[in-house]
Motif scaffolding. Structure first.
Motif, short mmCIF file in Angstrom:
data_model
loop_
_atom_site.label_atom_id
_atom_site.label_comp_id
_atom_site.label_asym_id
_atom_site.label_seq_id
_atom_site.Cartn_x
_atom_site.Cartn_y
_atom_site.Cartn_z
N LEU A 62 28.85 -73.11 59.19
CA LEU A 62 29.18 -73.94 60.34
C LEU A 62 27.90 -74.52 60.94
CD1 LEU A 62 31.82 -71.58 61.99
CD2 LEU A 62 32.23 -73.52 60.45
N GLN A 63 27.99 -75.71 61.51
CA GLN A 63 26.81 -76.42 61.97
C GLN A 63 26.01 -75.64 63.00
OE1 GLN A 63 27.69 -80.35 63.40
NE2 GLN A 63 25.55 -80.90 63.71
N HIS A 64 26.71 -74.95 63.92
CA HIS A 64 25.99 -74.25 64.98
C HIS A 64 25.31 -72.97 64.50
CE1 HIS A 64 30.09 -72.47 65.17
NE2 HIS A 64 29.41 -71.36 65.33
N ASN A 65 25.60 -72.54 63.26
CA ASN A 65 24.96 -71.33 62.74
C ASN A 65 23.49 -71.54 62.44
OD1 ASN A 65 27.44 -70.14 62.86
ND2 ASN A 65 27.76 -69.99 60.65
N PHE A 66 23.10 -72.76 62.10
CA PHE A 66 21.75 -72.98 61.61
C PHE A 66 20.69 -72.99 62.71
CE2 PHE A 66 24.69 -74.35 58.37
CZ PHE A 66 24.18 -73.66 57.27
N PRO A 67 20.96 -73.56 63.90
CA PRO A 67 20.00 -73.36 64.99
C PRO A 67 19.83 -71.88 65.34
CG PRO A 67 21.44 -75.21 65.49
CD PRO A 67 22.00 -74.54 64.26
N ARG A 68 20.89 -71.10 65.24
CA ARG A 68 20.80 -69.65 65.47
C ARG A 68 19.91 -69.01 64.42
NH1 ARG A 68 26.05 -66.49 67.53
NH2 ARG A 68 24.66 -64.84 66.79
N ARG A 69 20.09 -69.41 63.18
CA ARG A 69 19.26 -68.87 62.10
C ARG A 69 17.78 -69.18 62.36
NH1 ARG A 69 19.03 -72.57 57.03
NH2 ARG A 69 18.06 -73.78 58.71
N ASN A 70 17.51 -70.37 62.91
CA ASN A 70 16.13 -70.81 63.08
C ASN A 70 15.32 -69.90 64.00
OD1 ASN A 70 16.79 -72.95 61.44
ND2 ASN A 70 16.98 -74.43 63.10
N ARG A 71 15.97 -69.31 65.01
CA ARG A 71 15.23 -68.45 65.93
C ARG A 71 14.78 -67.17 65.22
NH1 ARG A 71 20.06 -66.09 66.12
NH2 ARG A 71 20.34 -64.06 67.14
N ILE A 72 15.52 -66.77 64.17
CA ILE A 72 15.12 -65.60 63.39
C ILE A 72 13.96 -65.96 62.48
CG2 ILE A 72 15.88 -63.82 61.79
CD1 ILE A 72 18.72 -64.23 62.78
N VAL A 73 14.02 -67.13 61.86
CA VAL A 73 12.93 -67.60 61.00
C VAL A 73 11.62 -67.60 61.78
CG1 VAL A 73 12.01 -69.58 59.74
CG2 VAL A 73 14.42 -68.98 59.49
N SER A 74 11.64 -68.19 62.96
CA SER A 74 10.41 -68.27 63.76
C SER A 74 10.05 -66.92 64.37
CB SER A 74 10.55 -69.32 64.86
OG SER A 74 11.65 -69.05 65.71
N GLY A 75 11.06 -66.15 64.79
CA GLY A 75 10.79 -64.87 65.41
C GLY A 75 10.14 -63.87 64.48
N LEU A 76 10.50 -63.89 63.21
CA LEU A 76 9.91 -62.99 62.23
C LEU A 76 8.47 -63.35 61.91
CD1 LEU A 76 12.81 -62.63 59.62
CD2 LEU A 76 11.88 -60.80 61.05
N SER A 77 8.10 -64.60 62.13
CA SER A 77 6.84 -65.13 61.62
C SER A 77 5.73 -65.10 62.67
CB SER A 77 7.05 -66.57 61.13
OG SER A 77 8.09 -66.62 60.16
N LEU A 78 4.52 -65.02 62.17
CA LEU A 78 3.34 -65.09 63.03
C LEU A 78 3.13 -66.50 63.55
CD1 LEU A 78 1.05 -62.97 60.73
CD2 LEU A 78 2.01 -62.24 62.90
N GLY A 79 3.50 -67.47 62.76
CA GLY A 79 3.40 -68.88 63.14
C GLY A 79 4.29 -69.69 62.24
N ILE A 80 4.50 -70.95 62.59
CA ILE A 80 5.42 -71.80 61.84
C ILE A 80 4.73 -73.10 61.46
CG2 ILE A 80 6.41 -72.62 64.02
CD1 ILE A 80 9.02 -73.11 62.50
N LEU A 81 4.88 -73.48 60.21
CA LEU A 81 4.32 -74.73 59.70
C LEU A 81 5.45 -75.71 59.42
CD1 LEU A 81 2.06 -76.52 58.44
CD2 LEU A 81 2.54 -75.34 56.27
N VAL A 82 5.39 -76.88 60.04
CA VAL A 82 6.32 -77.96 59.73
C VAL A 82 5.61 -78.86 58.72
CG1 VAL A 82 7.75 -79.83 60.62
CG2 VAL A 82 7.33 -77.80 62.03
N ALA A 83 6.07 -78.82 57.47
CA ALA A 83 5.36 -79.50 56.38
C ALA A 83 5.63 -81.00 56.37
CB ALA A 83 5.74 -78.89 55.04
N GLU A 84 6.86 -81.37 56.66
CA GLU A 84 7.22 -82.79 56.73
C GLU A 84 8.56 -82.90 57.44
OE1 GLU A 84 6.61 -85.86 53.37
OE2 GLU A 84 8.77 -85.49 53.33
N ALA A 85 8.66 -83.80 58.39
CA ALA A 85 9.89 -83.93 59.16
C ALA A 85 10.01 -85.32 59.77
CB ALA A 85 9.95 -82.88 60.27
N GLN A 86 11.19 -85.87 59.66
CA GLN A 86 11.48 -87.13 60.32
C GLN A 86 11.87 -86.85 61.77
OE1 GLN A 86 14.37 -89.43 58.11
NE2 GLN A 86 13.54 -88.80 56.14
#
Length: 398
Positions: free
Chosen positions: A216-240
């Protein structure tokens, strides 16, 4: 396959099932009853209607012991057994400690692969689902380099930049995928080979969602907080502009994590999102070594946490067949010049950036009272790691 589910874990699953992944409902129930175990006791389920919960939660609780509900719950338990190698609740010692400071942390994580990887030093790499060939190559190259230096690369198993980052990190067997569905589903389906390769090459896949949860569409913003929360830092490699990866960057900013962005041609639509992040304070990088330099202190803290975890679970690291040894990340060449930060201050330090945040912004993501937070910030100032300017607290280098 998960061997068994103990009573403690069963209570968490039951509550998570009854509230259908609602963090607010889960937190309200645990706060009222004292624990997940107490919240799902049969005599307490009838009291849920007193807590101003959504009517669907109340109805599900009132009907939990019906034949239909019991059959559905048993089916979910069976799928958890079939599709999970481990599950962690926020009360478990193996639960990733880097998530603990955040009030919106997932109360339960289901996973495939090795649970201990979640406590290793991680760097998130995210970006567009439809990147340029150049963007995919850059994501692959950065992931390859950083994983070679000992970092785990964390991303979301999506097509595009996520996919390239996982593939680069797999060359050294160090990647973690956080997905927005149950572990029984693979989304997008085109990434099934990548999913299987991650597990085959010593990687880990996790989700906060119960089996059967669709993409579901709203699941992915929720997932994102875990991606960033687990990490020391976040790299955005390419984004429009408007890219979903900017949501992950925002989650990282809210958590006080350092955000890095790779620039591109000023007329390239593929890089406009990265340029916007840089204007808003993200650190411009054109070589992965720059990321390692800036993350030296948080990486040191991650080592301390991982070492404590290993001491608490000696069997996991003594048996090479169960948990093969992993090289520690190589830190900045200036690591010896850095002063260590006490563990109790690291969560606060990670909330600081180079622009400045006020007390309310810092407190919003930490479970600390104002007096304790102010005390921690004062200690960081005395250590030369924080400075106060015009009511804002900033990181500073010695």
């Amino acid at each position: 396959m998960l061997n068994e589910i103990n009573d403690h874990q069963l209570a968490y699953i039951k509550l998570w099932y009854l509230v259908q992944h609602s963090l607010s409902a889960y937190q309200k129930l645990v706060q009222h009853f004292g624990s997940a175990q107490d919240a799902v006791q049969k005599n307490h389920l009838n009291q849920w209607h007193q807590l101003n919960l959504h009517k669907n939660h109340i109805e599900r609780a009132s009907q939990f012991f019906s034949d239909q509900q019991q059959q559905e719950f048993e089916r979910i338990l069976y799928q958890i057994h079939q599709h999970s190698d481990f599950m962690l609740t926020e009360q478990d010692p193996d639960y990733p400690q880097q998530l603990m400071p955040y009030h919106d942390r997932p109360p339960i994580l289901f996973g495939k692969g090795k649970a201990q990887h979640l406590s290793e030093a991680q760097i998130a790499i995210v970006g567009s689902r439809k990147p340029s060939p150049h963007g995919k190559q850059v994501a692959y190259d950065f992931a390859y380099y950083l994983s070679d230096q000992g970092f785990y690369i964390t991303s979301g198993l999506a097509q595009g930049i996520d996919e390239a980052a996982h593939q680069g990190a797999l060359q050294h067997g160090r990647t973690i995928a956080v997905i927005g569905t149950g572990l029984d589903l693979i989304y997008p389906s085109q990434n099934r080979p990548l999913h299987d390769q991650i597990l085959k090459q010593n990687g880990t896949i996790i989700s906060e969602f119960l089996p059967g949860t669709k993409p579901l569409q709203h699941n992915f913003p929720r997932r994102n907080r875990i991606v960033s929360g687990l990490s020391l830092g976040i790299l955005v490699a390419e984004a429009q502009l408007g890219s979903g990866s900017l949501i992950t960057a925002q989650a990282a900013a809210n958590q006080g994590k350092t955000t890095f962005a790779i620039p591109g041609h000023i007329y390239s639509e593929f890089h406009q999102g990265c340029h916007q992040l840089i204007r808003e304070g993200a650190i411009l990088v054109d070589h992965p070594e720059q990321i390692i330099e800036d993350l030296a202190l948080p990486t040191q803290w991650q080592h301390q946490q991982a070492s404590l975890s290993r001491k608490n679970n000696p069997n996991e690291v003594q048996n090479d067949e169960i948990a093969p040894s992993v090289d520690r990340p190589k830190l900045s060449k200036h690591e010896d010049d850095e002063h260590s930060i006490p563990i109790h201050l690291l969560a606060v330090f990670q909330q600081l950036d180079w622009v400045g945040r006020d007390l309310d912004q810092i407190a919003a993501t930490l479970d600390l009272d104002t007096a304790t937070l102010t005390s921690h910030l004062m200690e960081l100032e005395l250590l030369g790691r924080c400075i106060q300017q015009s009511g804002l607290y900033l990181r500073c280098r010695n």
